[in-house]
Design an enzyme around this catalytic site. Sequence first.
Site, PDB file in Angstrom:
ATOM      1  N   HIS A  51    -102.979  -1.931 -45.470  1.00 25.82           N
ATOM      2  CA  HIS A  51    -102.785  -3.367 -45.696  1.00 25.82           C
ATOM      3  C   HIS A  51    -103.077  -3.671 -47.159  1.00 25.82           C
ATOM      4  CE1 HIS A  51    -107.145  -3.006 -44.903  1.00 25.82           C
ATOM      5  NE2 HIS A  51    -107.240  -3.954 -45.826  1.00 25.82           N
ATOM      6  N   HIS A 141    -103.276  -3.737 -54.751  1.00 25.54           N
ATOM      7  CA  HIS A 141    -103.069  -2.322 -54.457  1.00 25.54           C
ATOM      8  C   HIS A 141    -103.257  -2.080 -52.962  1.00 25.54           C
ATOM      9  CE1 HIS A 141    -107.448  -2.640 -54.705  1.00 25.54           C
ATOM     10  NE2 HIS A 141    -107.485  -1.578 -53.901  1.00 25.54           N
TER      11      HIS A 141
END
Length: 202
Positions: A51, A141
């Site tokens: 995620h 990220h």
Amino acid sequence: MPKKAEETKGQIRCFICIELDDSLKDRIGILVEKLKTFAPNLSWVSREALHLTLKFCGNLSMSTVELLSQQLQDRLEHCQVAPFLLELSGVGGFPSLKRPRVLWLGVSGDVSSLLKVQLLAEEVCSTFREIRKDDKSFSPHLTLARVKRPSDVTASLLNFISSMEFPSLPWQVKTLTFMKSDLTPKGAIYTPLARYYLGGAV
């Protein structure tokens, strides 16, 4: 069966994130399996746990969770952020790829919309004293692996990363997710508490 610590205290460990669709998780999973052959001792993130974190909230009371969820919903409806396109853009490391403590996939594409929803999440969370303000600026990220021992980062892994041709991995962001995190000996288990649709997306 004893209750988990978070439940016993009446608190929930949670964060706000962008989820990935199954096809994207599958493609990242193939990449991870390839990278894992060069450094099997790293703590690699499972396919299910992939995620993009926008804001880690920590342990919150149930009443705070409910208020925060409602405020997120209201703010997103008010600001009318439309669905946007992101793309994963290569493997990197924190603090550097040569001496990483974390390996990650970088994020490109419509980063301005991404920053807008991240700032919105940060602003909503800032109204709750239970939630700590982040010391570091947001760096989008996806975490791939965590490094426990520097020696586990092999030269063959770094050589492969530096020479690999990274595939195009775009995805459309239609929702934000308020996610519950239960820590277990086998790793964190994530359960969505709420999802918020962007700009009338269905």
